[in-house]
Design a protein around this motif. Structure first.
Motif, PDB file in Angstrom:
ATOM      1  N   UNK A  32       2.160  12.861  -3.055  1.00  0.00           N
ATOM      2  CA  UNK A  32       3.298  13.451  -2.351  1.00  0.00           C
ATOM      3  C   UNK A  32       4.451  12.479  -2.112  1.00  0.00           C
ATOM      4  N   UNK A  33       4.191  11.181  -2.013  1.00  0.00           N
ATOM      5  CA  UNK A  33       5.284  10.234  -1.762  1.00  0.00           C
ATOM      6  C   UNK A  33       5.776   9.570  -3.043  1.00  0.00           C
ATOM      7  N   UNK A  34       5.389  10.124  -4.197  1.00  0.00           N
ATOM      8  CA  UNK A  34       5.836   9.644  -5.511  1.00  0.00           C
ATOM      9  C   UNK A  34       5.696   8.122  -5.630  1.00  0.00           C
ATOM     10  N   UNK A  35       4.467   7.619  -5.496  1.00  0.00           N
ATOM     11  CA  UNK A  35       4.262   6.166  -5.523  1.00  0.00           C
ATOM     12  C   UNK A  35       4.491   5.583  -6.911  1.00  0.00           C
ATOM     13  N   UNK A  36       4.776   4.297  -6.953  1.00  0.00           N
ATOM     14  CA  UNK A  36       4.958   3.614  -8.234  1.00  0.00           C
ATOM     15  C   UNK A  36       3.656   3.536  -9.017  1.00  0.00           C
ATOM     16  N   UNK A  73       0.830  -1.217   0.000  1.00  0.00           N
ATOM     17  CA  UNK A  73       0.000   0.000   0.000  1.00  0.00           C
ATOM     18  C   UNK A  73       0.859   1.260   0.000  1.00  0.00           C
ATOM     19  N   UNK A  74       2.046   1.190   0.590  1.00  0.00           N
ATOM     20  CA  UNK A  74       2.925   2.360   0.583  1.00  0.00           C
ATOM     21  C   UNK A  74       3.464   2.662  -0.810  1.00  0.00           C
ATOM     22  N   UNK A  75       3.411   1.704  -1.703  1.00  0.00           N
ATOM     23  CA  UNK A  75       3.883   1.904  -3.077  1.00  0.00           C
ATOM     24  C   UNK A  75       2.776   2.440  -3.984  1.00  0.00           C
ATOM     25  N   UNK A  76       1.599   2.645  -3.418  1.00  0.00           N
ATOM     26  CA  UNK A  76       0.434   3.081  -4.180  1.00  0.00           C
ATOM     27  C   UNK A  76      -0.090   4.394  -3.623  1.00  0.00           C
ATOM     28  N   UNK A  77      -0.490   5.295  -4.510  1.00  0.00           N
ATOM     29  CA  UNK A  77      -1.199   6.507  -4.122  1.00  0.00           C
ATOM     30  C   UNK A  77      -2.653   6.379  -4.549  1.00  0.00           C
ATOM     31  N   UNK A  78      -3.584   6.563  -3.622  1.00  0.00           N
ATOM     32  CA  UNK A  78      -4.997   6.306  -3.916  1.00  0.00           C
ATOM     33  C   UNK A  78      -5.843   7.524  -3.557  1.00  0.00           C
ATOM     34  N   UNK A 108       8.216   7.639   3.026  1.00  0.00           N
ATOM     35  CA  UNK A 108       9.046   8.840   2.919  1.00  0.00           C
ATOM     36  C   UNK A 108       8.477   9.852   1.929  1.00  0.00           C
ATOM     37  N   UNK A 109       8.415  11.089   2.355  1.00  0.00           N
ATOM     38  CA  UNK A 109       8.013  12.202   1.494  1.00  0.00           C
ATOM     39  C   UNK A 109       9.181  13.184   1.475  1.00  0.00           C
ATOM     40  N   UNK A 110       9.620  13.526   0.297  1.00  0.00           N
ATOM     41  CA  UNK A 110      10.775  14.412   0.192  1.00  0.00           C
ATOM     42  C   UNK A 110      10.471  15.774   0.821  1.00  0.00           C
ATOM     43  N   UNK A 111      11.465  16.368   1.472  1.00  0.00           N
ATOM     44  CA  UNK A 111      11.251  17.681   2.081  1.00  0.00           C
ATOM     45  C   UNK A 111      10.724  18.702   1.069  1.00  0.00           C
ATOM     46  N   UNK A 112       9.653  19.384   1.426  1.00  0.00           N
ATOM     47  CA  UNK A 112       9.076  20.415   0.573  1.00  0.00           C
ATOM     48  C   UNK A 112       8.098  19.914  -0.466  1.00  0.00           C
ATOM     49  N   UNK A 113       7.986  18.578  -0.620  1.00  0.00           N
ATOM     50  CA  UNK A 113       7.113  18.034  -1.666  1.00  0.00           C
ATOM     51  C   UNK A 113       5.655  18.384  -1.416  1.00  0.00           C
ATOM     52  N   UNK A 114       5.221  18.274  -0.163  1.00  0.00           N
ATOM     53  CA  UNK A 114       3.828  18.581   0.169  1.00  0.00           C
ATOM     54  C   UNK A 114       3.520  20.043  -0.112  1.00  0.00           C
ATOM     55  N   UNK A 115       4.416  20.912   0.291  1.00  0.00           N
ATOM     56  CA  UNK A 115       4.200  22.349   0.093  1.00  0.00           C
ATOM     57  C   UNK A 115       4.166  22.717  -1.387  1.00  0.00           C
ATOM     58  N   UNK A 116       5.052  22.113  -2.170  1.00  0.00           N
ATOM     59  CA  UNK A 116       5.071  22.414  -3.605  1.00  0.00           C
ATOM     60  C   UNK A 116       3.777  21.960  -4.288  1.00  0.00           C
ATOM     61  N   UNK A 117       3.298  20.780  -3.930  1.00  0.00           N
ATOM     62  CA  UNK A 117       2.044  20.299  -4.497  1.00  0.00           C
ATOM     63  C   UNK A 117       0.878  21.196  -4.089  1.00  0.00           C
ATOM     64  N   UNK A 118       0.862  21.582  -2.818  1.00  0.00           N
ATOM     65  CA  UNK A 118      -0.216  22.451  -2.333  1.00  0.00           C
ATOM     66  C   UNK A 118      -0.217  23.785  -3.072  1.00  0.00           C
ATOM     67  N   UNK A 119       0.958  24.325  -3.323  1.00  0.00           N
ATOM     68  CA  UNK A 119       1.047  25.599  -4.048  1.00  0.00           C
ATOM     69  C   UNK A 119       0.537  25.444  -5.478  1.00  0.00           C
ATOM     70  N   UNK A 120       0.905  24.354  -6.120  1.00  0.00           N
ATOM     71  CA  UNK A 120       0.472  24.151  -7.505  1.00  0.00           C
ATOM     72  C   UNK A 120      -1.040  23.967  -7.600  1.00  0.00           C
ATOM     73  N   UNK A 121      -1.617  23.337  -6.584  1.00  0.00           N
ATOM     74  CA  UNK A 121      -3.062  23.093  -6.594  1.00  0.00           C
ATOM     75  C   UNK A 121      -3.850  24.194  -5.888  1.00  0.00           C
ATOM     76  N   UNK A 122      -3.150  25.231  -5.455  1.00  0.00           N
ATOM     77  CA  UNK A 122      -3.791  26.377  -4.790  1.00  0.00           C
ATOM     78  C   UNK A 122      -4.534  25.952  -3.526  1.00  0.00           C
ATOM     79  N   UNK A 123      -3.849  25.162  -2.696  1.00  0.00           N
ATOM     80  CA  UNK A 123      -4.405  24.678  -1.433  1.00  0.00           C
ATOM     81  C   UNK A 123      -3.740  25.400  -0.269  1.00  0.00           C
TER      82      UNK A 123
END
Length: 302
Positions: free
Chosen positions: A146-150, A76-81, A107-122
């Motif tokens: 955010x965790x770049x799943x396979x 499940x960690x290898x999947x984004x749902x 693992x989520x890379x540092x800043x990944x959540x923030x970058x996604x939120x900015x792109x999606x205007x969240x």
């Protein structure tokens, strides 16, 4: 192309009701695979079976090389749902909830959540329970990506999003594909599927109606052909001998004949027949994706 998802006669029944008829298909690694179908077609059932949210009545599935019934948390960690009916009523702020998801998903890379939120205007500082439907959908998208799943499994991902954010979502899908991630995407927005998917499966009443590229799906439907050729007494007879050609109309105007007809599938035989005459103008109208899909629902596929 290695199969990221492979099913063999995978099915699901609820008593006498068939939610998904035995389905066999393969989704290649790095492929964007679209699912099209009306409500009740089996799209969500198929996705839930892949994620072991529900168990199959028959058949089998392999997800990233593993049986989803035995893969457990590591798989499940290898999947984004992103579920089709996302319910978020937390009192936590969006950023806090996503931090919680990050601890679960891996693992989520540092800043990944923030970058996604900015792109999606969240706005990550907003309380989740007070967010609009569209903004809750953005939270769901961030947690999926955010965790770049396979493998990304996205059920109606743009529901409630405005057009600009929908456009950004499509950019995220293209980037995921470029990074080698596999995406399974269901949507009622056919233009979205058209813009993103390499191949498409059309489902109806729990059954797989057709699978292929968009060009293959269109080619299997009837297309309108209009042409202007030099008038000939042999033209109409030659056209009527062709298989998969119907609604032939030939109107002669002086030395020219204007014809209109429907051709189903391959146009090669028709074009070769017309080449025996002097062709002065030719137009083949490609069917719209929406018309093609509706044709499949009505049983008009070849």
């Amino acid at each position: 192309m290695t199969g990221a998802v492979v099913t063999n006669a995978l099915s699901k029944r609820y008593g006498a009701n068939t939610a998904l008829a035995p389905l066999t298909l393969s989704v290649g690694a790095g492929e964007v695979f679209g699912l099209i179908g009306p409500n009740g077609a089996g799209k969500t059932t198929f996705m839930r079976l892949l994620l072991d949210i529900i168990r199959p009545t028959g058949g089998s599935a392999r997800v990233l090389g593993e049986d989803p019934r035995r893969g457990g948390a590591p798989l499940r960690r290898r999947v984004g749902y992103l579920p089709g009916e996302l319910r978020l009523e937390s009192r936590a702020r969006a950023g806090e909830l996503l931090e919680h998801y990050a601890r679960i998903s891996g693992p989520v890379r540092p800043g990944a959540t923030e970058r996604l939120a900015e792109r999606l205007q969240l706005d990550l500082g907003q309380q989740v329970g007070k967010l609009s439907k569209g903004n809750k959908q953005k939270v769901g998208l961030v947690q999926a990506f955010m965790h770049q799943p396979e493998l990304l499994v996205l059920d109606e991902p743009t529901s409630g999003l405005d057009p600009l954010v929908q456009k950004e979502f499509l950019a995220l899908v293209r980037e995921a594909k470029a990074a080698g991630q596999t995406v399974i995407l269901s949507s009622h927005v056919l233009s979205e599927i058209e813009a993103a998917a390499d191949r498409v499966a059309v489902l109806h009443n729990g059954e797989l109606v057709r699978v292929g590229t968009l060009s293959e799906l269109r080619a299997s439907q009837r297309r309108r052909l209009r042409a202007t050729v030099a008038a000939s007494t042999m033209l109409e007879g030659a056209l009527n001998k062709l298989e998969r050609v119907s609604a032939v109309s030939v109107v002669e105007r002086g030395a020219e004949a204007q014809l209109s007809l429907l051709v189903e599938g391959d146009v090669d035989a028709l074009v070769k027949t017309l080449a025996r005459f002097e062709v002065r103008d030719l137009l083949i109208e490609e069917p719209e994706l929406e018309d093609t899909v509706i044709g499949f629902y009505r049983g008009e596929s070849s």
